[in-house]
Design an enzyme around this catalytic site. Structure first.
Site, mmCIF file in Angstrom:
data_model
loop_
_atom_site.group_PDB
_atom_site.id
_atom_site.type_symbol
_atom_site.label_atom_id
_atom_site.label_comp_id
_atom_site.label_asym_id
_atom_site.label_seq_id
_atom_site.Cartn_x
_atom_site.Cartn_y
_atom_site.Cartn_z
ATOM 1 N N ASP A 41 0.308 8.033 -3.140
ATOM 2 C CA ASP A 41 1.410 7.192 -2.695
ATOM 3 C C ASP A 41 2.706 7.944 -2.979
ATOM 4 O O ASP A 41 2.989 8.270 -4.132
ATOM 5 C CB ASP A 41 1.355 5.881 -3.502
ATOM 6 C CG ASP A 41 2.175 4.789 -2.864
ATOM 7 O OD1 ASP A 41 2.957 5.108 -1.950
ATOM 8 O OD2 ASP A 41 2.038 3.634 -3.289
ATOM 9 N N ASP A 132 3.470 7.245 4.124
ATOM 10 C CA ASP A 132 3.616 7.688 2.730
ATOM 11 C C ASP A 132 2.398 7.425 1.863
ATOM 12 O O ASP A 132 2.490 7.480 0.657
ATOM 13 C CB ASP A 132 4.826 6.988 2.104
ATOM 14 C CG ASP A 132 4.546 5.527 1.818
ATOM 15 O OD1 ASP A 132 3.860 4.899 2.640
ATOM 16 O OD2 ASP A 132 5.001 5.040 0.777
ATOM 17 N N GLU A 133 1.282 7.145 2.471
ATOM 18 C CA GLU A 133 0.150 6.701 1.681
ATOM 19 C C GLU A 133 -1.152 7.145 2.322
ATOM 20 O O GLU A 133 -1.284 7.092 3.536
ATOM 21 C CB GLU A 133 0.178 5.169 1.659
ATOM 22 C CG GLU A 133 -0.361 4.546 0.425
ATOM 23 C CD GLU A 133 -0.260 3.041 0.526
ATOM 24 O OE1 GLU A 133 -1.301 2.400 0.614
ATOM 25 O OE2 GLU A 133 0.884 2.531 0.529
#
Length: 495
Positions: A41, A132-133
């Site tokens: 993350d 973002d993950e």
DNA sequence: CATCGAAGGACCC
DNA sequence: AGCCAGGGTCCTTCGTGA
């Protein structure tokens, strides 16, 4: 609906407990601890990317998004209580000097691409969840390296930082559910490793707030709280109650939380199910204004359709948020695929017309029932994929869920009033260790046994037959049980 | 009665 | 120190065609 709970809570649930224990045991022994899953993350992703372009932003409280709503804030801003998913005007009240930067998606995509390139080196089939993950399965990579999982993930995060100047946090565990939770533990620029061992996992979940589990939001948290379930460990004590109160799917989910079970495979062949656009605006109520909005949105949707190479959808839907904030959703399904801007607009207008008069602050339009993705191969490969999918899902979310009758039917079906029947027999046994004629709720055989023997019989019966088989059997043997427990879904408690 | 479509929500990023 | 925005997924319930 709490009444339902009140009714149940003082009842003898020893049978339910047994049934659930059996289920738990089954799930527990089926546990897969062979995989090493990592959830990565990026820290305050959008904000951090903006800081890259303008380092002076690092020194001041800053957030990315619009006045209506913020996507991320940097850590300076978080000290003021400015969080993501907060309306901008509120954030400004908290922190008047807050600088709000508009979104620059191309920049974030570029940064994301760099990070993903790194992921791909360690797991070519990593699973991106958003810009973002992502989840990585590091099992293969680890088998060809001397590194420990922690060292490897440290290396990945170092690499991300070198390549992008951005920091990431990570969680490492036996499955996705746990890895996700772990990535939150040492949040900015840290990582947490949960060994892939049963004991470690059970210890971890026993004190874990249920709210940490992805899929448990405010509402579910509150409902569970009224049942005295705050941690995943609490689920065990309340298992019988939960079994009675929840739908099979929800209950299964609870058991997974308790046991720390989650999926490890990423091949969720997820073609999208729908595509939509929606916009918020100042209140509109004149039909002409509404229809103009429809045209605007239909245009946007048609463009989006093309950009995503989607042929069209059979179901056209609208969403209206009234000025009262009530939401209305309407839809209509057609035999053929709708894709042209004009067709969408026409159908949507029909749907809107039926809702008049309304005053709305948001309008959304949606296409669903999209055509199945045909990825240029015929038959064979598709077939192969399908198989792979089904056998990999050894712990899929809906295992006991396909049972149409409620779990309670196991009880209600055997005898006329099974609860009183069971409790009666047990009560009788309390008075004297006498032998009582009972009907086993599982195999439906009449038995002359004392309490202990009866319990033993139950165990045997449960071991022989899976819960599913039991339910099937009950179903064909018995007439439909009149089921007084209507709302066992979590959501029902809210009303 | 198994299935589907529609409506309503919860939840996630 | 209020639940917003916009793009999604999934679950549940209900009513209706068979």
């Amino acid at each position: 609906m709490i009444r339902q709970y009140d009714k149940i809570k003082d009842m003898d649930l020893s049978f339910e407990t047994k049934l659930v224990d059996h289920k738990i045991n089954e799930m527990d022994t089926g546990r897969d601890l062979t995989q090493c899953i990592c959830h990565v993350d990026m820290d305050a992703f959008y904000a951090s990317v903006e800081e890259l372009d303008d380092p002076s932003l690092k020194e001041i409280p800053m957030a990315v998004g619009g006045m209506h709503m913020l996507c991320t804030s940097n850590y300076k801003a978080r000290q003021f209580g400015v969080r993501s998913a907060m309306p901008g005007y509120l954030a400004l009240k908290l922190c008047p000097q807050l600088k709000i930067i508009p979104l620059h998606f191309p920049k974030y995509r570029a940064a994301s691409a760099k990070v993903r390139a790194i992921f791909a080196k360690y797991d070519p089939s990593f699973l991106p969840m958003s810009l973002d993950e992502a989840y990585l399965n590091l099992t293969n990579y680890l088998s060809t390296s001397e590194l420990t999982p922690e060292q490897l993930v440290q290396q990945i995060r170092d690499e991300i930082q070198q390549e992008t100047q951005l920091t990431a946090s990570a969680g490492i565990a036996a499955n996705r559910m746990l890895a996700k939770i772990c990535s939150d533990f040492n949040k900015p620029n840290g990582q947490y490793f949960l060994p892939m061992e049963r004991e470690a996992i059970m210890k971890f979940t026993s004190n874990l707030s249920i709210r940490k589990v992805s899929g448990v939001g405010r509402v579910t948290e509150r409902v569970l709280q009224t049942l005295d379930v705050k941690t995943c460990g609490d689920i065990l004590h309340r298992r019988a109650i939960l079994y009675r109160l929840l739908s099979p799917i929800s209950f299964q989910f609870m058991l997974k939380c308790y046991l720390g079970l989650g999926s490890t495979n990423f091949n969720l062949e997820s073609d999208r199910k729908s595509i939509s656009v929606e916009r918020t605006f100042s209140a509109l109520s004149k039909p002409d204004d509404l229809y103009r909005k429809v045209d605007e949105l239909a245009e946007l949707l048609a463009v989006d359709l093309g950009r995503n190479q989607i042929q069209g959808g059979k179901t056209v839907g609208i969403k209206l948020k009234l000025t009262s904030f009530d939401v209305r959703v309407r839809s209509k399904t057609y035999p053929s695929y709708i894709s042209k801007k004009e067709d969408i607009a026409r159908i949507v207008k029909e749907l809107v017309q039926k809702e008049l008069p309304v005053s709305i602050r948001l309008m959304g339009i949606r296409l669903s029932s999209l055509p199945p993705k045909v990825d240029d191969d015929h038959g064979v490969k598709k077939y192969f994929k399908k198989r792979k999918n089904t056998d990999a899902g050894e712990e899929q979310p809906r295992k006991i869920s396909t049972v149409p009758s409620s779990p309670v039917s196991v009880l209600t079906s055997t005898s006329v009033t099974p609860d009183t029947h069971l409790t009666a027999s047990i009560a009788a046994n309390e008075n004297a260790p006498s032998i009582v004629a009972v009907t086993c709720p599982i195999c439906s055989r009449s038995l002359a046994l004392d309490n202990h023997q009866f319990n033993q019989h139950l165990d045997e019966c449960l071991n022989k037959v899976t819960v599913k088989a039991i339910l099937q059997q009950q179903q064909q043997n018995q007439s439909p049980p009149q089921d007084q427990t209507q709302g066992r879904s979590l959501l029902d408690y809210y009303r």
